[in-house]
Enzyme design. Structure first.
Site, PDB file in Angstrom:
ATOM      1  N   ASN A  13       0.512  10.068   6.640  1.00 24.17           N
ATOM      2  CA  ASN A  13       1.855   9.668   6.209  1.00 24.17           C
ATOM      3  C   ASN A  13       1.802   9.597   4.685  1.00 24.17           C
ATOM      4  OD1 ASN A  13       4.256   8.480   5.546  1.00 24.17           O
ATOM      5  ND2 ASN A  13       3.826   6.511   6.526  1.00 24.17           N
ATOM      6  N   TRP A  14       2.366  10.593   4.068  1.00 25.77           N
ATOM      7  CA  TRP A  14       2.255  10.691   2.606  1.00 25.77           C
ATOM      8  C   TRP A  14       3.144   9.686   1.883  1.00 25.77           C
ATOM      9  CZ3 TRP A  14       1.937  16.515   0.758  1.00 25.77           C
ATOM     10  CH2 TRP A  14       0.804  17.114   1.353  1.00 25.77           C
ATOM     11  N   LYS A  15       4.090   9.098   2.609  1.00 22.52           N
ATOM     12  CA  LYS A  15       5.041   8.139   2.002  1.00 22.52           C
ATOM     13  C   LYS A  15       5.745   8.807   0.817  1.00 22.52           C
ATOM     14  CE  LYS A  15       2.285   4.457   3.898  1.00 22.52           C
ATOM     15  NZ  LYS A  15       1.859   3.065   3.873  1.00 22.52           N
ATOM     16  N   HIS A  98       8.756   3.117  10.757  1.00 21.07           N
ATOM     17  CA  HIS A  98       7.662   2.639   9.915  1.00 21.07           C
ATOM     18  C   HIS A  98       8.025   1.267   9.335  1.00 21.07           C
ATOM     19  CE1 HIS A  98       4.717   2.268   6.729  1.00 21.07           C
ATOM     20  NE2 HIS A  98       3.994   3.117   7.425  1.00 21.07           N
ATOM     21  N   GLU A 100       7.673   0.045   6.531  1.00 25.05           N
ATOM     22  CA  GLU A 100       8.330   0.086   5.202  1.00 25.05           C
ATOM     23  C   GLU A 100       9.822   0.376   5.345  1.00 25.05           C
ATOM     24  OE1 GLU A 100       5.535   2.850   3.512  1.00 25.05           O
ATOM     25  OE2 GLU A 100       3.996   1.288   3.593  1.00 25.05           O
ATOM     26  N   GLU A 170       0.657  -0.347  13.799  1.00 19.37           N
ATOM     27  CA  GLU A 170       0.349  -0.578  12.387  1.00 19.37           C
ATOM     28  C   GLU A 170       0.633  -2.031  12.022  1.00 19.37           C
ATOM     29  OE1 GLU A 170       0.398   3.333  10.032  1.00 19.37           O
ATOM     30  OE2 GLU A 170       2.397   2.476   9.901  1.00 19.37           O
ATOM     31  N   GLY A 176      -1.830  -0.581   3.320  1.00 15.60           N
ATOM     32  CA  GLY A 176      -1.949  -0.479   1.867  1.00 15.60           C
ATOM     33  C   GLY A 176      -2.662  -1.658   1.231  1.00 15.60           C
ATOM     34  N   SER A 216      -4.827   0.920   6.456  1.00 19.93           N
ATOM     35  CA  SER A 216      -6.088   0.987   5.714  1.00 19.93           C
ATOM     36  C   SER A 216      -7.206   1.683   6.490  1.00 19.93           C
ATOM     37  CB  SER A 216      -6.531  -0.406   5.245  1.00 19.93           C
ATOM     38  OG  SER A 216      -5.559  -0.956   4.367  1.00 19.93           O
ATOM     39  N   GLY A 237      -2.239   6.405   5.602  1.00 19.12           N
ATOM     40  CA  GLY A 237      -1.457   6.431   4.365  1.00 19.12           C
ATOM     41  C   GLY A 237      -2.305   6.921   3.212  1.00 19.12           C
ATOM     42  N   GLY A 238      -2.812   5.986   2.418  1.00 18.15           N
ATOM     43  CA  GLY A 238      -3.538   6.310   1.188  1.00 18.15           C
ATOM     44  C   GLY A 238      -4.604   7.390   1.345  1.00 18.15           C
TER      45      GLY A 238
END
Ligand code: 13P
Length: 255
Positions: A13-15, A98, A100, A170, A176, A216, A237-238
């Site tokens: 998930n590149w966000k 998600h 966010e 999640e 993150g 994470s 993510g990251g």
């Protein structure tokens, strides 16, 4: 429950990261890093990179997804993107719900359900995100909360459509933050999600649904998390923005 009955899926998930130009560079690095995968590999990119991603990933083992979708077919919804628009581009997956989106964009369980149904009706595969906040975990309501999120997200979704549904657990406090859930925590909640799926659709369907962990997950902890019987993959993510780290996670899921 037999893990072999379902597909391991590692999805990035590149966000809100990478311009289309940068996306092209990252995909060039990802293609060799994941080419030997024995699991499904997905990258979910910002809308502006989807055309580039679909084009670049043609003929590779990387599948492309979006990070959100609107629930109406078309109309006066300035700034929104419909499921048909994604399908027409060659996009295969979409993330809905998600945390966010829930936190910053007023996403609710009800709109998650509307998005999931619209996406499934258009033929997309849907990654439905659920998960508790730190406060909710401390209040001891994780299981009830995740059960409720899962049930509402899937209202009106048929057993047949469940072939195109992935659930991503999640925990919000792990996203993150570098503070990952322990593998036992991830297993406990992923198993309880599968239990709800069994109640809704029966054991056979529940055994076939991929349940991912996200929060994470990285090259160092993927092996341990993915070793758990109900953790069938990851939503990353990251670490999905670094080809070598993503490649290592994909390799861990391919064992
Ligand atoms: P991080 O891997 O950066 O914690 O993000 C997880 C996530 O939100 C994936 O959807």
């Amino acid at each position: 429950m037999d893990k072999a009955k379902r597909k391991a899926i590692i999805a990035g998930n590149w966000k809100m990261n990478k311009t289309a130009t940068e996306a092209a560079e990252l995909i060039d690095a990802l293609i060799p890093a994941v080419k030997d995968a024995d699991c499904e590999v997905v990258i979910c990119t910002p809308f502006t990179s989807l055309v580039t991603a679909v084009e670049k990933c043609k003929g590779t083992n990387i599948h492309v997804g979006a990070e959100n979708v609107h629930f109406e077919k078309s109309g006066a919804y300035t700034g929104e993107i419909s499921a048909d628009m994604l399908v027409d581009l060659g996009v295969e997956y979409v993330i809905v719900g998600h945390s966010e989106r829930r936190q910053y964009f007023a996403e609710t369980d009800v709109t998650v359900n509307k998005r999931a149904r619209a996406a499934l009706a258009a033929g997309l595969k849907v990654i439905v995100c659920v998960g508790e906040s730190l406060e909710q975990r401390e209040q001891g309501v994780t299981e009830e909360l995740v059960r409720m999120q899962t049930k509402i997200a899937l209202l009106g979704v048929t057993a047949e459509e469940m072939k195109n549904v992935v659930i991503a657990y999640e925990p919000v406090w792990a996203i993150g933050t570098g503070r990952t859930a322990t593998s036992d925590q991830a297993q406990e909640v992923c198993a309880s999600i599968r239990k709800v799926l069994g109640e809704l659709y029966g054991e056979t369907v529940a055994e076939g649904v991929t349940v991912q962990y996200g929060g994470s997950m990285n090259a160092g902890n993927a092996d341990e998390l993915l070793s758990k019987p109900d953790v069938d993959g990851g939503l990353i993510g990251g670490a999905s923005l670094k080809a070598d780290a993503f490649g290592t996670i994909v390799a861990a899921a391919s064992k």
